[in-house]
Design a protein around this motif. Sequence first.
Motif, PDB file in Angstrom:
ATOM      1  N   MET A   1       3.395  13.674-103.812  1.00 20.99           N
ATOM      2  CA  MET A   1       2.384  12.666-103.468  1.00 20.99           C
ATOM      3  C   MET A   1       2.107  12.669-101.968  1.00 20.99           C
ATOM      4  O   MET A   1       0.955  12.513-101.537  1.00 20.99           O
ATOM      5  CB  MET A   1       2.857  11.287-103.934  1.00 20.99           C
ATOM      6  N   LYS A   2       3.141  12.880-101.169  1.00 16.80           N
ATOM      7  CA  LYS A   2       2.954  12.953 -99.714  1.00 16.80           C
ATOM      8  C   LYS A   2       2.092  14.167 -99.347  1.00 16.80           C
ATOM      9  O   LYS A   2       1.193  14.081 -98.492  1.00 16.80           O
ATOM     10  CB  LYS A   2       4.319  13.076 -99.033  1.00 16.80           C
ATOM     11  N   LEU A   3       2.301  15.293-100.018  1.00 19.86           N
ATOM     12  CA  LEU A   3       1.493  16.488 -99.760  1.00 19.86           C
ATOM     13  C   LEU A   3       0.024  16.249-100.122  1.00 19.86           C
ATOM     14  O   LEU A   3      -0.878  16.643 -99.385  1.00 19.86           O
ATOM     15  CB  LEU A   3       2.046  17.669-100.568  1.00 19.86           C
ATOM     16  N   ILE A   4      -0.214  15.588-101.250  1.00 21.31           N
ATOM     17  CA  ILE A   4      -1.594  15.323-101.682  1.00 21.31           C
ATOM     18  C   ILE A   4      -2.286  14.383-100.697  1.00 21.31           C
ATOM     19  O   ILE A   4      -3.461  14.569-100.353  1.00 21.31           O
ATOM     20  CB  ILE A   4      -1.599  14.740-103.107  1.00 21.31           C
ATOM     21  N   ASP A   5      -1.581  13.362-100.235  1.00 26.58           N
ATOM     22  CA  ASP A   5      -2.146  12.447 -99.236  1.00 26.58           C
ATOM     23  C   ASP A   5      -2.511  13.188 -97.952  1.00 26.58           C
ATOM     24  O   ASP A   5      -3.597  12.992 -97.384  1.00 26.58           O
ATOM     25  CB  ASP A   5      -1.149  11.324 -98.933  1.00 26.58           C
ATOM     26  N   ASP A   6      -1.606  14.035 -97.490  1.00 30.61           N
ATOM     27  CA  ASP A   6      -1.869  14.806 -96.264  1.00 30.61           C
ATOM     28  C   ASP A   6      -3.090  15.703 -96.427  1.00 30.61           C
ATOM     29  O   ASP A   6      -3.924  15.824 -95.519  1.00 30.61           O
ATOM     30  CB  ASP A   6      -0.648  15.652 -95.900  1.00 30.61           C
ATOM     31  N   ALA A   7      -3.211  16.348 -97.583  1.00 30.14           N
ATOM     32  CA  ALA A   7      -4.355  17.246 -97.829  1.00 30.14           C
ATOM     33  C   ALA A   7      -5.665  16.467 -97.847  1.00 30.14           C
ATOM     34  O   ALA A   7      -6.679  16.926 -97.307  1.00 30.14           O
ATOM     35  CB  ALA A   7      -4.155  17.987 -99.142  1.00 30.14           C
ATOM     36  N   ASN A   8      -5.685  15.288 -98.452  1.00 31.47           N
ATOM     37  CA  ASN A   8      -6.908  14.479 -98.509  1.00 31.47           C
ATOM     38  C   ASN A   8      -7.345  14.022 -97.123  1.00 31.47           C
ATOM     39  O   ASN A   8      -8.540  13.887 -96.854  1.00 31.47           O
ATOM     40  CB  ASN A   8      -6.691  13.268 -99.414  1.00 31.47           C
ATOM     41  N   GLU A   9      -6.379  13.788 -96.240  1.00 27.82           N
ATOM     42  CA  GLU A   9      -6.717  13.332 -94.896  1.00 27.82           C
ATOM     43  C   GLU A   9      -7.387  14.423 -94.062  1.00 27.82           C
ATOM     44  O   GLU A   9      -8.227  14.139 -93.210  1.00 27.82           O
ATOM     45  CB  GLU A   9      -5.459  12.832 -94.193  1.00 27.82           C
ATOM     46  N   MET A  10      -7.031  15.685 -94.308  1.00 33.22           N
ATOM     47  CA  MET A  10      -7.543  16.756 -93.446  1.00 33.22           C
ATOM     48  C   MET A  10      -8.553  17.672 -94.132  1.00 33.22           C
ATOM     49  O   MET A  10      -9.030  18.620 -93.522  1.00 33.22           O
ATOM     50  CB  MET A  10      -6.370  17.594 -92.915  1.00 33.22           C
ATOM     51  N   VAL A  11      -8.900  17.394 -95.401  1.00 38.78           N
ATOM     52  CA  VAL A  11      -9.744  18.339 -96.135  1.00 38.78           C
ATOM     53  C   VAL A  11     -11.133  18.472 -95.518  1.00 38.78           C
ATOM     54  O   VAL A  11     -11.737  19.553 -95.557  1.00 38.78           O
ATOM     55  CB  VAL A  11      -9.828  17.919 -97.615  1.00 38.78           C
ATOM     56  N   ASP A  12     -11.675  17.394 -94.924  1.00 35.47           N
ATOM     57  CA  ASP A  12     -13.026  17.479 -94.344  1.00 35.47           C
ATOM     58  C   ASP A  12     -13.045  18.245 -93.027  1.00 35.47           C
ATOM     59  O   ASP A  12     -13.993  18.977 -92.750  1.00 35.47           O
ATOM     60  CB  ASP A  12     -13.582  16.069 -94.124  1.00 35.47           C
ATOM     61  N   SER A  13     -11.979  18.096 -92.235  1.00 32.54           N
ATOM     62  CA  SER A  13     -11.952  18.752 -90.915  1.00 32.54           C
ATOM     63  C   SER A  13     -11.263  20.113 -90.947  1.00 32.54           C
ATOM     64  O   SER A  13     -11.647  21.025 -90.220  1.00 32.54           O
ATOM     65  CB  SER A  13     -11.241  17.845 -89.898  1.00 32.54           C
ATOM     66  N   HIS A  14     -10.237  20.260 -91.792  1.00 41.46           N
ATOM     67  CA  HIS A  14      -9.484  21.519 -91.861  1.00 41.46           C
ATOM     68  C   HIS A  14      -9.243  21.895 -93.325  1.00 41.46           C
ATOM     69  O   HIS A  14      -8.113  21.768 -93.835  1.00 41.46           O
ATOM     70  CB  HIS A  14      -8.157  21.395 -91.121  1.00 41.46           C
ATOM     71  N   PRO A  15     -10.296  22.336 -94.036  1.00 42.12           N
ATOM     72  CA  PRO A  15     -10.138  22.622 -95.470  1.00 42.12           C
ATOM     73  C   PRO A  15      -9.130  23.725 -95.774  1.00 42.12           C
ATOM     74  O   PRO A  15      -8.447  23.675 -96.792  1.00 42.12           O
ATOM     75  CB  PRO A  15     -11.552  23.016 -95.910  1.00 42.12           C
ATOM     76  N   ASP A  16      -9.046  24.734 -94.896  1.00 39.51           N
ATOM     77  CA  ASP A  16      -8.074  25.811 -95.121  1.00 39.51           C
ATOM     78  C   ASP A  16      -6.650  25.270 -95.117  1.00 39.51           C
ATOM     79  O   ASP A  16      -5.825  25.623 -95.968  1.00 39.51           O
ATOM     80  CB  ASP A  16      -8.225  26.903 -94.061  1.00 39.51           C
TER      81      ASP A  16
END
Length: 546
Positions: free
Chosen positions: A21-36
């Motif tokens: 869940m922590k990984l998914i939260d982190d990915a959602n926070e940066m997906v717009d600025s750093h999708p890779d």
Amino acid sequence: MKKLFLLLLTGLLLGCSSRDMKLIDDANEMVDSHPDSALYILNKVENLGRLSDEWVAKYWTAKATAHQKTGQALSEDSAIVFAMDYYANEQPVDSSRLIKTKVLAASYYYWTGDRKRGAQLMKMAFDDGKRVGDVALQKMMLHGMAEFALMDNDQKASRRYVEEYGRLCGGDANNVRLLNSLAICCSVWGDNSASETIFRRIENCVKRSPDSLFIWQTVMRNHADILLNTGEVDRGIALHNRLLGHYRQAGMAENISDCLFSLSYGWLLKGDKAKAREYFNLAERTDTPHDEFSSTTAYNFMAQKMVLDYAQTGRYRIVDIALYANKMRGEAIYKEAVASARERSNQLLREHELLLTLSRQRQFIFFLLLSLCLSAVILCLVFYIRRRRRLIEKKDEEAEALRKLLADALQSSGNDDRFVKKIMLQQLGIIRHAASNPTTANQQLLQRMAAIASRKVSVDYLLDWDDLYKTIDSLYDGYYTNLRSRYSDVLNEREIQLCCLLKADFSTKEISFVTQQSVRTVYQRKSSVRQKLNMEEKEDIAQFLS
């Protein structure tokens, strides 16, 4: 033990879920600025199937968003439909997430060929954006709907979406690419007047548009080619000559080659075959292939068709060949993107399977170590319990020996064996006296007794063997003196003490209690005495010495 195991297992699963869940939260926070980076993080999620629907929806939304942001095909992102349905049925409805998943689902349907459903979702998302006042979302939806309409040859809808998009994004200067697509489509649809109007609108923005380079390289060249194809050859040649000067000044070799070929086509339409050949030869020498669909290949194909058309009719339509080449290129790009997405999905699946394998191995190692630790704890408990039981049994034996000594002493009368035991008990009775009178001296005596019980000091500190030896001599006709004179060079002090106690009819357990030695040690001393005196193993020592 079973409950403890289940508790540890539950804790491990909760720990894994919290990490995912922590990984998914982190990915959602940066997906717009750093999708890779977001994709890299999402690929570390190991136990998606153990998470709730809320977290699964977040995961697939973030993954589809990252694919879209990095320009990848969404043909393998079918799970975004699950996310869209989840947010549509969740209460209260999260409008922002629902709109976002509708957009992503529309892209998924587009990449899988279901454009009708994709267009419907785009329209729904656009209406949602208008309702909540999200201008950025409205622009994105209009752009997508315009592209869908252009691909479906829906001229009316495409023009409406393009015009509305232009109003939202700030006018023609910021709407160059969509206007260019619309102008070409208008020409293909036969609306040359609309096409001409749109091209002029774009060219008027060349000095203030952020896409001014795109206007020079693509829009104006498209305009010039369409002019040639629609019969306005002189205007088309003039515009191509203008572009040729600009390209040469800017050193754009690739664009120069395209422009020269168009000029060759223009002069051929005017009937000047010499000039047409001249420009065609210049185009061949200047051509710079830039990808697998190089202009050389396209030129060879189109030149062959142009020769055939000209030989039959004296004219030819380059637009048919251009549309065919564009179609082939578009289909190839489409297939390549879908194949790339499929390969990416398979690769991610393989990586995920590897992560699951590693996770299972870590869990197996954890449970193996846990089992070993529990086994070690159980063994230690068993050893402790057995040792404690042996100590209790030994203390019970000592207590029984003491009770027997006391009983024998109470029954003693005259100079018999029980008298020695009585004297021994009197000496041991010092303990009770010291305990009932807690003076400093008595406390020291008690400490010495405790040390004797723990084998830290010799029992000789308590028992007065000299007095006991005199008593033995008195009761048994100089038994101790004779023993010492005959066997002092054979037996050591401990063994002489043992012989005296045996003579006084002490049992093995009683000797163990009095001398604070283990029963085993007493048996060993007996065997040692028999060996030194050359006795049989079961022969009575006291009787032999008497």
